[in-house]
Design a protein around this motif. Sequence first.
Motif, PDB file in Angstrom:
ATOM      1  N   ILE A   1       3.422   8.194   8.790  1.00  0.00           N
ATOM      2  CA  ILE A   1       2.630   6.965   8.684  1.00  0.00           C
ATOM      3  C   ILE A   1       2.939   6.086   9.895  1.00  0.00           C
ATOM      4  O   ILE A   1       4.108   5.858  10.234  1.00  0.00           O
ATOM      5  CB  ILE A   1       2.939   6.241   7.355  1.00  0.00           C
ATOM      6  N   CYS A   2       1.877   5.627  10.555  1.00  0.00           N
ATOM      7  CA  CYS A   2       2.032   4.824  11.766  1.00  0.00           C
ATOM      8  C   CYS A   2       1.447   3.428  11.542  1.00  0.00           C
ATOM      9  O   CYS A   2       0.261   3.186  11.797  1.00  0.00           O
ATOM     10  CB  CYS A   2       1.304   5.473  12.948  1.00  0.00           C
ATOM     11  N   PRO A   3       2.282   2.493  11.039  1.00  0.00           N
ATOM     12  CA  PRO A   3       1.795   1.122  10.871  1.00  0.00           C
ATOM     13  C   PRO A   3       1.948   0.366  12.196  1.00  0.00           C
ATOM     14  O   PRO A   3       2.415   0.938  13.177  1.00  0.00           O
ATOM     15  CB  PRO A   3       2.752   0.565   9.809  1.00  0.00           C
ATOM     16  N   ASN A   4       1.586  -0.914  12.223  1.00  0.00           N
ATOM     17  CA  ASN A   4       1.741  -1.663  13.487  1.00  0.00           C
ATOM     18  C   ASN A   4       3.221  -1.967  13.738  1.00  0.00           C
ATOM     19  O   ASN A   4       4.067  -1.836  12.850  1.00  0.00           O
ATOM     20  CB  ASN A   4       0.879  -2.931  13.473  1.00  0.00           C
ATOM     21  N   PHE A   5       3.516  -2.402  14.966  1.00  0.00           N
ATOM     22  CA  PHE A   5       4.915  -2.593  15.380  1.00  0.00           C
ATOM     23  C   PHE A   5       5.707  -3.513  14.448  1.00  0.00           C
ATOM     24  O   PHE A   5       6.838  -3.210  14.109  1.00  0.00           O
ATOM     25  CB  PHE A   5       4.984  -3.177  16.793  1.00  0.00           C
ATOM     26  N   VAL A   6       5.111  -4.658  14.073  1.00  0.00           N
ATOM     27  CA  VAL A   6       5.922  -5.606  13.301  1.00  0.00           C
ATOM     28  C   VAL A   6       6.206  -5.117  11.886  1.00  0.00           C
ATOM     29  O   VAL A   6       7.056  -5.669  11.203  1.00  0.00           O
ATOM     30  CB  VAL A   6       5.326  -7.046  13.261  1.00  0.00           C
TER      31      VAL A   6
ATOM     32  N   ASP B   1       9.949  -1.900  10.950  1.00  0.00           N
ATOM     33  CA  ASP B   1      11.300  -2.031  10.400  1.00  0.00           C
ATOM     34  C   ASP B   1      11.261  -1.984   8.869  1.00  0.00           C
ATOM     35  O   ASP B   1      12.009  -1.236   8.229  1.00  0.00           O
ATOM     36  CB  ASP B   1      11.905  -3.350  10.904  1.00  0.00           C
ATOM     37  N   ARG B   2      10.370  -2.782   8.291  1.00  0.00           N
ATOM     38  CA  ARG B   2      10.284  -2.822   6.811  1.00  0.00           C
ATOM     39  C   ARG B   2       9.832  -1.473   6.252  1.00  0.00           C
ATOM     40  O   ARG B   2      10.368  -0.976   5.259  1.00  0.00           O
ATOM     41  CB  ARG B   2       9.313  -3.932   6.379  1.00  0.00           C
ATOM     42  N   ILE B   3       8.849  -0.878   6.894  1.00  0.00           N
ATOM     43  CA  ILE B   3       8.340   0.395   6.366  1.00  0.00           C
ATOM     44  C   ILE B   3       9.393   1.492   6.534  1.00  0.00           C
ATOM     45  O   ILE B   3       9.498   2.402   5.717  1.00  0.00           O
ATOM     46  CB  ILE B   3       6.991   0.770   7.046  1.00  0.00           C
ATOM     47  N   SER B   4      10.191   1.376   7.571  1.00  0.00           N
ATOM     48  CA  SER B   4      11.284   2.322   7.756  1.00  0.00           C
ATOM     49  C   SER B   4      12.219   2.283   6.541  1.00  0.00           C
ATOM     50  O   SER B   4      12.613   3.331   6.001  1.00  0.00           O
ATOM     51  CB  SER B   4      12.044   1.951   9.028  1.00  0.00           C
ATOM     52  N   GLU B   5      12.560   1.071   6.099  1.00  0.00           N
ATOM     53  CA  GLU B   5      13.424   0.943   4.905  1.00  0.00           C
ATOM     54  C   GLU B   5      12.739   1.501   3.667  1.00  0.00           C
ATOM     55  O   GLU B   5      13.349   2.174   2.838  1.00  0.00           O
ATOM     56  CB  GLU B   5      13.762  -0.531   4.652  1.00  0.00           C
ATOM     57  N   LEU B   6      11.454   1.216   3.577  1.00  0.00           N
ATOM     58  CA  LEU B   6      10.697   1.672   2.413  1.00  0.00           C
ATOM     59  C   LEU B   6      10.657   3.212   2.330  1.00  0.00           C
ATOM     60  O   LEU B   6      10.708   3.792   1.258  1.00  0.00           O
ATOM     61  CB  LEU B   6       9.267   1.104   2.497  1.00  0.00           C
ATOM     62  N   LEU B   7      10.564   3.843   3.513  1.00  0.00           N
ATOM     63  CA  LEU B   7      10.437   5.305   3.528  1.00  0.00           C
ATOM     64  C   LEU B   7      11.783   6.022   3.490  1.00  0.00           C
ATOM     65  O   LEU B   7      11.842   7.240   3.331  1.00  0.00           O
ATOM     66  CB  LEU B   7       9.648   5.757   4.775  1.00  0.00           C
TER      67      LEU B   7
ATOM     68  N   ASN C   1      10.396  11.908   2.074  1.00  0.00           N
ATOM     69  CA  ASN C   1      10.149  12.872   3.150  1.00  0.00           C
ATOM     70  C   ASN C   1       9.041  12.407   4.079  1.00  0.00           C
ATOM     71  O   ASN C   1       8.622  13.148   4.960  1.00  0.00           O
ATOM     72  CB  ASN C   1       9.753  14.225   2.556  1.00  0.00           C
ATOM     73  N   ILE C   2       8.547  11.210   3.848  1.00  0.00           N
ATOM     74  CA  ILE C   2       7.478  10.699   4.717  1.00  0.00           C
ATOM     75  C   ILE C   2       8.134  10.101   5.965  1.00  0.00           C
ATOM     76  O   ILE C   2       9.110   9.362   5.866  1.00  0.00           O
ATOM     77  CB  ILE C   2       6.642   9.627   3.986  1.00  0.00           C
ATOM     78  N   LYS C   3       7.607  10.472   7.127  1.00  0.00           N
ATOM     79  CA  LYS C   3       8.212  10.032   8.385  1.00  0.00           C
ATOM     80  C   LYS C   3       7.444   8.851   8.979  1.00  0.00           C
ATOM     81  O   LYS C   3       6.261   8.656   8.717  1.00  0.00           O
ATOM     82  CB  LYS C   3       8.212  11.189   9.387  1.00  0.00           C
ATOM     83  N   LEU C   4       8.180   8.117   9.813  1.00  0.00           N
ATOM     84  CA  LEU C   4       7.593   6.931  10.428  1.00  0.00           C
ATOM     85  C   LEU C   4       7.132   7.234  11.855  1.00  0.00           C
ATOM     86  O   LEU C   4       7.845   7.887  12.623  1.00  0.00           O
ATOM     87  CB  LEU C   4       8.669   5.835  10.442  1.00  0.00           C
ATOM     88  N   GLY C   5       5.954   6.730  12.192  1.00  0.00           N
ATOM     89  CA  GLY C   5       5.442   6.904  13.553  1.00  0.00           C
ATOM     90  C   GLY C   5       5.028   5.563  14.132  1.00  0.00           C
ATOM     91  O   GLY C   5       4.721   4.626  13.392  1.00  0.00           O
ATOM     92  N   ALA C   6       5.029   5.477  15.467  1.00  0.00           N
ATOM     93  CA  ALA C   6       4.539   4.269  16.147  1.00  0.00           C
ATOM     94  C   ALA C   6       3.195   4.592  16.783  1.00  0.00           C
ATOM     95  O   ALA C   6       2.862   5.761  16.994  1.00  0.00           O
ATOM     96  CB  ALA C   6       5.543   3.830  17.205  1.00  0.00           C
ATOM     97  N   GLN C   7       2.443   3.550  17.087  1.00  0.00           N
ATOM     98  CA  GLN C   7       1.097   3.765  17.649  1.00  0.00           C
ATOM     99  C   GLN C   7       1.095   3.745  19.176  1.00  0.00           C
ATOM    100  O   GLN C   7       0.089   4.057  19.810  1.00  0.00           O
ATOM    101  CB  GLN C   7       0.144   2.692  17.136  1.00  0.00           C
ATOM    102  N   ASN C   8       2.223   3.329  19.758  1.00  0.00           N
ATOM    103  CA  ASN C   8       2.283   3.159  21.205  1.00  0.00           C
ATOM    104  C   ASN C   8       3.728   2.910  21.588  1.00  0.00           C
ATOM    105  O   ASN C   8       4.578   2.678  20.717  1.00  0.00           O
ATOM    106  CB  ASN C   8       1.415   1.959  21.604  1.00  0.00           C
TER     107      ASN C   8
ATOM    108  N   PHE D   1       0.831  -1.212   0.000  1.00  0.00           N
ATOM    109  CA  PHE D   1       0.000   0.000   0.000  1.00  0.00           C
ATOM    110  C   PHE D   1       0.871   1.271   0.000  1.00  0.00           C
ATOM    111  O   PHE D   1       0.671   2.183  -0.817  1.00  0.00           O
ATOM    112  CB  PHE D   1      -0.944  -0.015   1.208  1.00  0.00           C
ATOM    113  N   ILE D   2       1.855   1.298   0.876  1.00  0.00           N
ATOM    114  CA  ILE D   2       2.682   2.518   0.966  1.00  0.00           C
ATOM    115  C   ILE D   2       3.529   2.684  -0.300  1.00  0.00           C
ATOM    116  O   ILE D   2       3.717   3.812  -0.784  1.00  0.00           O
ATOM    117  CB  ILE D   2       3.540   2.514   2.256  1.00  0.00           C
ATOM    118  N   SER D   3       4.011   1.560  -0.855  1.00  0.00           N
ATOM    119  CA  SER D   3       4.788   1.655  -2.107  1.00  0.00           C
ATOM    120  C   SER D   3       3.933   2.297  -3.196  1.00  0.00           C
ATOM    121  O   SER D   3       4.428   3.080  -4.018  1.00  0.00           O
ATOM    122  CB  SER D   3       5.201   0.274  -2.620  1.00  0.00           C
ATOM    123  N   GLU D   4       2.671   1.952  -3.158  1.00  0.00           N
ATOM    124  CA  GLU D   4       1.764   2.426  -4.201  1.00  0.00           C
ATOM    125  C   GLU D   4       1.438   3.921  -4.047  1.00  0.00           C
ATOM    126  O   GLU D   4       1.281   4.629  -5.041  1.00  0.00           O
ATOM    127  CB  GLU D   4       0.501   1.542  -4.123  1.00  0.00           C
TER     128      GLU D   4
END
Length: 248
Positions: free
Chosen positions: A39-44, A47-53, A57-64, A22-25
């Motif tokens: 973008i705040c995906p689930n914990f697992v 790591d992968r989304i961090s590499e993708l981003l 300029n899109i930043k990574l967020g956690a939900q908790n 989804f994020i790649s798209e």
Amino acid sequence: MRKKIIAGNFKMNYSVNRADNFISEIKDRINTDEVDVVICPNFVALDRISELLDGTNIKLGAQNVYFEDSGAYTGETSVDMLAAVNVKYCIVGHSERRKYFNETDEIVNKKVKKILEKDISPIICVGETLEVRDSGKHFELIENQIKEALKNIDKEAVSRNVIIAYEPIWAIGTGVSAASVQANEMCKFIRDVIAKLYTRKVADLVRIQYGGSVKPSNAKEILECSDIDGTLVGGASLTNDFVAIVNY
Ligand code: PGA
């Protein structure tokens, strides 16, 4: 001028492959020139989304997060663990955590302190139920949530990193968003509370988001309000609607 910040909270949706697809798209269609996007995906998936981003300029967020550094806390995740995968924002005190996981104002405060120690930005969620609003006690409740969340936190940390998300519980996932006038009224109130706790200068620096049934059809009106500096988006962050909201 405060830069707008729009965050997508995937909640417990999209396992890693789906989040990645989804994020790649959408990532190249998101315009980050004038808006900070998180973008705040689930914990697992972090790591992968961090590499993708990486390199965007899109930043990574956690939900908790948990407020202890390490140790025997089965099932929990520390701020250092988030920092290690390049998390820059962390949602704290979302109403779903307060409701289903007994997250109190005291726990929220401990988490906010720990997050700020590591120079990550907490997105502190506050909001009232419909019952509280109907009883006319919503301003009092929100003032209290803000005071408790920011207890013993110095003004430098608040000005540099704190983000508040006003999310009326009756508007979350219901399709019924607050009217922009109501949302702006509360965001302005929150800014005044911060000015009282710190200074007007600090209050003018803190970004205050609105969240609750934000969609492409209401995003522009909400984002153009004087005291609303962004949106926290749940359901609509899982679809192309997120692109439309960010590029409002
Ligand atoms: P919603 O959720 O956009 O699905 O209403 C908002 C939130 O909980 O952050």
